[in-house]
Write a protein that holds these residues in place. Structure first.
Motif, short mmCIF file in Angstrom:
data_model
loop_
_atom_site.label_atom_id
_atom_site.label_comp_id
_atom_site.label_asym_id
_atom_site.label_seq_id
_atom_site.Cartn_x
_atom_site.Cartn_y
_atom_site.Cartn_z
N LEU A 1 -6.71 0.51 -3.61
CA LEU A 1 -5.28 0.24 -3.53
C LEU A 1 -4.76 1.03 -2.33
O LEU A 1 -4.59 2.24 -2.40
CB LEU A 1 -4.58 0.68 -4.82
CG LEU A 1 -3.09 0.36 -4.91
CD1 LEU A 1 -2.85 -1.14 -4.84
CD2 LEU A 1 -2.51 0.93 -6.19
N LEU A 2 -4.52 0.33 -1.22
CA LEU A 2 -4.18 1.02 0.01
C LEU A 2 -2.75 1.54 -0.01
O LEU A 2 -2.46 2.62 0.46
CB LEU A 2 -4.36 0.08 1.21
CG LEU A 2 -5.72 -0.59 1.34
CD1 LEU A 2 -5.76 -1.43 2.58
CD2 LEU A 2 -6.82 0.44 1.35
N HIS B 1 8.79 6.69 -10.59
CA HIS B 1 9.28 5.45 -9.98
C HIS B 1 8.16 4.58 -9.47
O HIS B 1 8.28 3.36 -9.45
CB HIS B 1 10.23 5.76 -8.82
CG HIS B 1 11.24 6.81 -9.13
ND1 HIS B 1 11.89 6.86 -10.34
CD2 HIS B 1 11.70 7.86 -8.41
CE1 HIS B 1 12.72 7.89 -10.33
NE2 HIS B 1 12.61 8.52 -9.18
N THR B 2 7.08 5.20 -9.00
CA THR B 2 5.97 4.43 -8.46
C THR B 2 5.17 3.77 -9.57
O THR B 2 4.78 2.61 -9.46
CB THR B 2 5.06 5.34 -7.61
OG1 THR B 2 5.83 5.88 -6.54
CG2 THR B 2 3.88 4.57 -7.05
N ALA C 1 2.25 9.43 -3.69
CA ALA C 1 2.42 8.58 -4.86
C ALA C 1 1.43 7.43 -4.93
O ALA C 1 0.85 7.18 -6.00
CB ALA C 1 3.85 8.06 -4.92
N PRO C 2 1.16 6.68 -3.82
CA PRO C 2 0.18 5.59 -3.93
C PRO C 2 -1.21 6.06 -4.34
O PRO C 2 -1.91 5.38 -5.08
CB PRO C 2 0.18 4.97 -2.52
CG PRO C 2 1.51 5.34 -1.95
CD PRO C 2 1.83 6.68 -2.50
N LEU C 3 -1.61 7.24 -3.86
CA LEU C 3 -2.92 7.78 -4.24
C LEU C 3 -2.96 8.11 -5.72
O LEU C 3 -3.95 7.84 -6.41
CB LEU C 3 -3.22 9.04 -3.42
CG LEU C 3 -3.70 8.82 -1.99
CD1 LEU C 3 -3.65 10.13 -1.24
CD2 LEU C 3 -5.10 8.27 -1.99
N LEU C 4 -1.89 8.71 -6.23
CA LEU C 4 -1.86 9.06 -7.64
C LEU C 4 -1.81 7.82 -8.51
O LEU C 4 -2.42 7.78 -9.58
CB LEU C 4 -0.65 9.96 -7.90
CG LEU C 4 -0.69 11.32 -7.19
CD1 LEU C 4 0.64 12.03 -7.29
CD2 LEU C 4 -1.81 12.20 -7.76
N THR D 1 1.59 7.62 5.79
CA THR D 1 0.23 7.92 6.21
C THR D 1 -0.74 7.85 5.05
O THR D 1 -1.93 7.82 5.26
CB THR D 1 0.16 9.32 6.82
OG1 THR D 1 0.67 10.27 5.88
CG2 THR D 1 0.95 9.40 8.10
N SER D 2 -0.24 7.82 3.82
CA SER D 2 -1.15 7.66 2.69
C SER D 2 -1.90 6.34 2.79
O SER D 2 -3.00 6.20 2.29
CB SER D 2 -0.39 7.72 1.37
OG SER D 2 0.51 6.64 1.28
#
Length: 978
Positions: free
Chosen positions: A66-67, A499-500, A477-480, A353-354
């Protein structure tokens, strides 16, 4: 003039970000992988599927990475490569479908991309926002239905720009059509050129319409014609395919009468739509947008028929024969929507940058259950880098034993010993860590407080049993979220991560320093401080009458995943959710969200009144961590106190006394010696220690033997002359490295049954439970070119201590460069740490080694491996003891160091090293450091005489420093340590 440098700077920044994006795409497009960018309106009823339904294998697609994720954007990679059969698509020759020029400025067309666009133009888009089709690549084929799908051929540079612009906001192409999906695919077949006369006339009609002026051109008419042509091609293709399938060949059956059937041509097809084709008509609602495609029987042809062959009677190859049918196709036309700008205030996140940091493989499904216990786990993989180029090339000798099969890294390791703690507030981080230490079984888990930079790298993914965060996580947040969807565990306290994961929860009130009451399980009316922002679920209905209407029980906004949502506790006044649980029903990931400051002792702000609330707080955390998140927790009644024990001096008595006289002259009584952070008292017969054992004091008995270490078995298996001949042993110590922290003598060793504060490389925590073979060893050598290879020799000795035993050579115990011991490619069972100091012309090397022998936690141990081997092969190999392993380790290490100093010894050492290592001819990626960091693909060739890893990449040789890099073999990545 001021605007010129600003414009140049902005252009440079954008170019740099696109290049970084390109490097990431190259990484994810390697192998049998597709990358998809897709958009969905906020709170849409239906979320986009993982892969496009136009592909032939969308049901086989599984998520790899999940990029990035926002409410409006999904970016992911998937396997296997998604394929599209374009035989039933229409060729883009002649400018169809949008009037794009056949000539494209894009060259080196090596990437095939699918675009899916809405059929309703976004009239609010300006001309500057439009990206023309031919500027992106060479159009190949198209298909029209509820959406317009176009496949093009392009290159990686153009795809990088497309993806970057796609996630940056509304992305529209010719005629202001919003693009809702961009996906790399693999094409097969040839598109239908629609060459029969009727189709040519329709194509001409479409092309004529495209040449009209903007004021005359009517998009609804054009869209209807595109659908008409596409549907005819589709029906012809489907019928032809069914004929082939039924008859087992490409020809029609011979001598077959077809009563009441006619040849269908374009004239037989009419399109009836409930929508007027006038440009001034309103946009239909989805339920009103129904298009009936009616295929009617043509009246019998009165003209005389020509007689010919059987094939001629059946019809021309381009004509389709079938019964009269009426096909009704529902087209769900999505109402025109405004630009999908990303807005942090609305619970979404901007491109960050995540997006460039996430890499790994998602294949494991994890289940957890609560266990109250007292055992331990394993160390963390290190991390840092220097890369230098060299034109020389070294090749390792051929392996004599088969390599371990390489497999994808499981992102969720149920035996991972690491718990990561992050907060943007130092006070919150320290409070959270202190709270978790009171609850978690710290014999099993290592707690790491990490920085935002470390969290953003994503290197921790797959190596964390729990990630606990407090406060704002921002671009992490995207990584978590990916960690959760991989099956991981999250604990988020008063965090914007809510929220994510659950975008519904973004309606907030501000309540600064408010103390509320809430009840959870057996704890009633607990008083604690609420988060400054009080988030409620945005109601799914404008009017709601029940709590269920307000609090959704499901969330399906993450493609391929459904989250079950439970409100575990609500504050008593406004019924705001205090504790929320989100469970991924696909991979069983669990996240707990608290809008209560669970990390803070209520006594800090409630005084004596908060003592009872603090007891409840720790009980609540204990239950959440143990029962809900499934980690090992302490028994609440257990008192955590380490009882340090006395030590023993083992070895030849003459040698021991000689060493003691050097360290502590007889005139000094009592014989107390300071070894780094610990003091040792050497106790002879009848001497009493001056104080009890502790973390910084160890009484060592010279004439006694320990109960928990067999000196007989150890010395019976020891064949070395010096290494390990004299041993300081204790049941429990902070770390054996402290016992040999000052110069003592060549071969002096320290052994412990258990370490309370063991250390790994670069300060990493090392878990050292009972059953692990633990030794720190002093090696004195003269300065020589072979010194850098000592750490590699220690790893080789640890492996050979096991596999050089007859009948044990088939155990898949191997070396991961530079210093780890692995079972296969996935499970670390040991490692070494090497330190060096100079004293006169001597180099004093301290080698610390730990290998799991009989401890099944935190990962797996040697005796478990032996048991598995016995069951699989019907053998009866006996278990190996700690004493036997350590003795054989010292013997192997001394033998290796001896022949390394002889002529040809380094070559002989490398030959043995390659026999047991994991990396021969392995294709890897090297991440460079600095401002222009990039990924380089290469192949491992071996190690040089200094122990640096040799990688062949792009025609040159890279040499990677062992102490500056971390080698993630599951991801095939050598990256700078951070």
């Amino acid at each position: 003039m001021l605007f010129t440098p600003i414009y140049i700077a902005m252009t440079f920044i954008k170019t740099w970000r696109i290049r970084s994006f390109r490097a990431r795409l190259l990484e994810f497009l390697s192998g049998n992988t597709s990358v998809a960018f897709c958009k969905v309106p906020e709170n849409a009823a239906e979320t986009p599927t993982l892969s496009s339904r136009l592909c032939t294998n969308p049901k086989n697609a599984y998520l790899c990475d999940l990029l990035d994720y926002t409410n409006a954007t999904r970016i992911c990679s998937m396997k296997p490569m998604q394929c599209i059969e374009i035989n039933d698509w229409v060729s883009c020759a002649g400018g169809l479908p949008l009037g794009s020029d056949d000539q494209s400025p894009v060259t080196d067309l090596d990437v095939e991309v699918l675009f899916e666009c809405e059929m309703e133009p976004n009239e609010s888009s300006s001309e500057q926002d439009i990206t023309t089709l031919e500027s992106m690549g060479q159009p190949v084929a198209w298909k029209a239905g509820s959406h317009l799908a176009i496949v093009i051929k392009t290159n990686i540079e153009n795809l990088s720009a497309i993806g970057f612009n796609f996630v940056g906001g509304e992305f529209v192409i010719d005629h202001r059509l919003p693009v809702v999906r961009v996906q790399t695919v693999q094409l097969s077949g040839e598109p239908n050129k629609a060459t029969d006369p009727a189709m040519r006339s329709l194509r001409s009609e479409i092309q004529h319409g495209l040449k009209q002026s903007f004021n005359v051109f009517q998009w609804p008419v054009h869209a209807a014609l595109l659908r008409k042509l596409s549907k005819v091609v589709d029906i012809k293709s489907d019928t032809r395919n069914s004929t082939v399938e039924m008859n087992g060949g490409t020809e029609a059956p011979l001598d077959t009468a077809i009563p009441n059937k006619r040849h269908i041509t374009l004239a037989d097809v009419s399109v009836n739509t409930g929508k007027s084709l006038n440009a001034d008509d309103e946009v239909l609602k989805p339920e009103e947008a129904t298009i009936n495609l009616e295929i009617v029987q043509k009246p019998p042809d009165k003209s005389p028929e020509k007689h010919g062959t059987t094939d001629e009677k059946v019809g021309k190859p381009d004509e389709v024969v079938f019964d009269n049918v009426t096909v009704e196709i529902q087209h769900n036309i999505t109402p025109k929507k405004s630009s999908l700008r990303l807005d942090l205030k609305k619970g979404t996140s901007q491109l960050s940058t995540s997006l460039l940091n996430i890499s790994s493989q998602i294949k494991s499904v994890t289940t957890h259950k609560r266990i109250v216990s007292t055992k331990k786990p394993q160390p963390v993989v290190e991390a840092c880098s220097q890369v230098k180029e060299d034109s020389q090339k070294e090749s390792p000798s051929q392996q004599s034993t088969p390599k371990s099969a390489k497999c994808s890294r499981p992102l969720v390791n149920t035996k991972s010993p690491n718990v990561l703690i992050y907060s943007d507030s130092i006070a919150a981080r320290d409070n959270l860590e202190a709270s978790l230490r009171k609850v978690l079984d710290c014999d099993r888990y290592t707690l790491y407080s990490v920085t935002r930079e470390t969290l953003e790298t994503g290197a921790w993914r797959g190596r964390a049993s729990l990630v606990a965060v407090a406060g704002c996580v921002g671009r992490c947040a995207p990584l978590l979220l990916a960690h959760l969807l991989d099956g991981g565990r999250l604990l988020a306290l008063c965090s914007d991560l809510l929220h994510t994961v659950l975008p519904y929860y973004k309606t907030a009130e501000v309540r600064e320093n408010e103390v509320v009451q809430f009840s959870y399980d057996k704890w009633k009316s607990v008083k604690m401080k609420h988060h400054i922002f009080c988030y409620q679920a945005s109601p799914a209905k404008k009017q709601f009458s029940t709590e269920t209407d307000r609090q959704p029980s499901k969330y399906t906004g993450h493609p391929g995943h459904e989250l079950d949502i439970q409100v575990l506790a609500s504050e008593e006044t406004w019924r705001t959710p205090s504790l929320l649980q989100a469970t991924d029903l696909t991979n069983n990931g669990i996240a707990i969200f608290s809008q209560i400051h669970l990390e803070v002792d209520p006594s800090d702000y409630l005084g004596e009144e908060g003592v009872k609330s603090n007891e409840a707080r720790l009980g609540i955390i204990h239950k959440i961590i143990g029962d809900t998140l499934g980690l090992h927790v302490k028994d609440p009644k257990e008192v955590s106190h380490i009882e340090y024990t006395r030590g023993f001096f083992l070895g030849n008595h003459v040698q021991k006394l000689s060493l003691m006289e050097q360290w502590c002259p007889p005139s000094e009584a009592p014989r107390v010696q300071k070894l780094g952070d610990i003091r040792i008292q050497w106790c002879l017969r009848g001497e009493t220690p001056i104080e009890p054992p502790s973390s910084n004091f160890l009484p060592v008995y010279v004439y006694e033997c320990p109960d928990n270490f067999s000196t007989v078995e150890y010395y019976d298996n020891l064949t070395s002359r010096s290494l390990g001949r004299v041993v300081i042993y204790t049941d429990i110590v902070t770390t054996t490295m402290d016992l040999v922290g000052v110069p003592l003598g060549h071969g002096v060793a320290a052994v412990a049954r258990r370490q309370s504060h063991a250390v790994g490389r670069r300060g990493n925590t090392w878990l050292s439970p009972v059953g692990q073979a633990v030794m720190s060893l002093q090696i004195w050598q003269k300065m020589s070119p072979t010194l850098p290879l000592v750490q590699h020799a220690a790893a080789l000795a640890a492996v050979r201590a096991i596999r050089s035993i007859p009948a044990y050579e088939h155990l898949d115990i191997r070396i991961k460069w530079p210093n780890d011991i692995y079972f296969g490619r996935e499970v670390k069972i040991g490692g070494t740490i090497t330190l060096a100091n100079c004293m006169a012309d001597n180099v004093i090397i301290t080698v610390g080694t730990g290998v799991n022998i009989s401890n099944s936690i935190p990962t797996i141990c040697l005796n478990d491996i032996i048991a598995q081997h016995n069951r699989k092969h019907g053998t009866s190999l006996p278990y190996i003891t700690v004493e036997r392993f350590l003795a054989r380790y010292c013997s192997e290490l001394e033998r290796t160091l001896d022949y390394m100093t002889t002529e040809g010894g380094v070559e002989a050492f490398l030959e043995q090293y390659y026999q047991y290592w994991l990396h021969s001819d392995e294709e890897i990626r090297v991440q460079t450091e600095g401002g222009n960091a990039s990924i380089v693909h290469g192949k491992v060739e071996g190690v040089d005489e200094a122990g640096w890893l040799i990688v062949r990449a792009n025609g040159s040789t890279l040499r990677l420093e062992p102490d500056g890099n971390t080698f993630d073999i599951m991801a095939g990545l050598v990256a700078p340590k951070r």
